[in-house]
Design a protein around this motif. Sequence first.
Motif, PDB file in Angstrom:
ATOM      1  N   THR A  45    -107.377  -2.817  22.796  1.00 44.01           N
ATOM      2  CA  THR A  45    -106.657  -3.066  24.115  1.00 44.01           C
ATOM      3  C   THR A  45    -107.260  -3.210  25.158  1.00 44.01           C
ATOM      4  O   THR A  45    -107.654  -2.007  25.334  1.00 44.01           O
ATOM      5  CB  THR A  45    -105.611  -1.871  23.694  1.00 44.01           C
ATOM      6  OG1 THR A  45    -104.643  -1.821  22.775  1.00 44.01           O
ATOM      7  CG2 THR A  45    -104.580  -2.436  24.537  1.00 44.01           C
ATOM      8  N   LEU A  46    -106.839  -3.935  25.636  1.00 42.77           N
ATOM      9  CA  LEU A  46    -107.500  -3.372  27.305  1.00 42.77           C
ATOM     10  C   LEU A  46    -106.735  -3.674  28.471  1.00 42.77           C
ATOM     11  O   LEU A  46    -105.138  -4.147  27.956  1.00 42.77           O
ATOM     12  CB  LEU A  46    -108.124  -5.018  27.657  1.00 42.77           C
ATOM     13  CG  LEU A  46    -109.664  -5.805  27.140  1.00 42.77           C
ATOM     14  CD1 LEU A  46    -110.354  -6.755  27.502  1.00 42.77           C
ATOM     15  CD2 LEU A  46    -110.867  -4.607  27.458  1.00 42.77           C
ATOM     16  N   LYS A  47    -107.138  -2.412  29.121  1.00 41.24           N
ATOM     17  CA  LYS A  47    -105.673  -2.523  30.078  1.00 41.24           C
ATOM     18  C   LYS A  47    -106.827  -2.679  32.004  1.00 41.24           C
ATOM     19  O   LYS A  47    -107.514  -2.693  31.514  1.00 41.24           O
ATOM     20  CB  LYS A  47    -105.574  -1.293  30.034  1.00 41.24           C
ATOM     21  CG  LYS A  47    -104.894  -0.280  29.538  1.00 41.24           C
ATOM     22  CD  LYS A  47    -104.035   0.810  29.985  1.00 41.24           C
ATOM     23  CE  LYS A  47    -103.515   1.212  28.698  1.00 41.24           C
ATOM     24  NZ  LYS A  47    -102.433   0.371  27.655  1.00 41.24           N
ATOM     25  N   GLY A  48    -105.896  -3.751  32.896  1.00 41.28           N
ATOM     26  CA  GLY A  48    -106.352  -4.647  33.480  1.00 41.28           C
ATOM     27  C   GLY A  48    -106.811  -3.645  35.004  1.00 41.28           C
ATOM     28  O   GLY A  48    -105.743  -2.348  35.244  1.00 41.28           O
ATOM     29  N   GLY A  91    -103.169  -4.341  36.294  1.00 44.50           N
ATOM     30  CA  GLY A  91    -102.387  -3.554  35.538  1.00 44.50           C
ATOM     31  C   GLY A  91    -101.408  -3.878  34.419  1.00 44.50           C
ATOM     32  O   GLY A  91    -100.786  -3.490  33.576  1.00 44.50           O
ATOM     33  N   GLY A  92    -102.167  -5.475  33.966  1.00 45.77           N
ATOM     34  CA  GLY A  92    -101.465  -5.330  32.598  1.00 45.77           C
ATOM     35  C   GLY A  92    -101.931  -4.918  31.265  1.00 45.77           C
ATOM     36  O   GLY A  92    -102.982  -4.051  31.549  1.00 45.77           O
ATOM     37  N   GLU A  93    -101.970  -5.725  29.856  1.00 49.51           N
ATOM     38  CA  GLU A  93    -102.702  -4.914  29.225  1.00 49.51           C
ATOM     39  C   GLU A  93    -103.061  -6.585  27.781  1.00 49.51           C
ATOM     40  O   GLU A  93    -102.128  -7.130  27.677  1.00 49.51           O
ATOM     41  CB  GLU A  93    -101.784  -4.318  28.889  1.00 49.51           C
ATOM     42  CG  GLU A  93    -102.613  -3.240  27.574  1.00 49.51           C
ATOM     43  CD  GLU A  93    -101.695  -2.567  27.070  1.00 49.51           C
ATOM     44  OE1 GLU A  93    -101.478  -1.280  27.681  1.00 49.51           O
ATOM     45  OE2 GLU A  93    -100.351  -2.693  25.563  1.00 49.51           O
ATOM     46  N   VAL A  94    -103.670  -6.340  27.946  1.00 50.06           N
ATOM     47  CA  VAL A  94    -104.171  -7.700  25.753  1.00 50.06           C
ATOM     48  C   VAL A  94    -104.246  -6.835  25.250  1.00 50.06           C
ATOM     49  O   VAL A  94    -105.851  -5.845  25.083  1.00 50.06           O
ATOM     50  CB  VAL A  94    -105.644  -8.547  26.769  1.00 50.06           C
ATOM     51  CG1 VAL A  94    -106.044  -9.332  25.886  1.00 50.06           C
ATOM     52  CG2 VAL A  94    -105.076  -9.248  27.950  1.00 50.06           C
TER      53      VAL A  94
END
Length: 143
Positions: A45-48, A91-94
């Motif tokens: 999980t990547l957090k922006g 601030g998003g998430e992928v």
Amino acid sequence: MKSALLLVPAIVALSACQQPKEASANHAWVRLAAVPSNPSAAYFTLKGGPKDATLTGVSTTAAVRSEMHESMSAGGMMSMAPLKLVALRAGGEVTFAPGGKHVMLYGLRATPGGTVPLTFTFADGHTLTAPAKVVGAGDPAPE
Ligand SMILES: [Cu+2]
């Protein structure tokens, strides 16, 4: 070597105080292929961070080659297509997870219970590296 390892918690604590927060990679893991000659798959999980970013690749020194893919099902058939770029909003998430986006690792040298370093490269040249837990082909995702 031991002293270098002891420095890591201090660095993490310092960066946690900095604002704004950098992008980060969390819960990274790799599931080995059932057949050793087949590619393995990496998930995370990547957090922006404070700015929009574009992920251009994920690699590991433990593999010969890696590719970002997206799995999809159409008419009951699973297939996958290469991903060149993945947008990561500020601030998003992928999430890369089984059945969706994943990284195929070709020629991976790793054993269950170990870790491999995953390096994430962004369009602005920024990189970040996170350890990925390695699990066997039939094993569940690590906690
Ligand atoms: Cu794939």
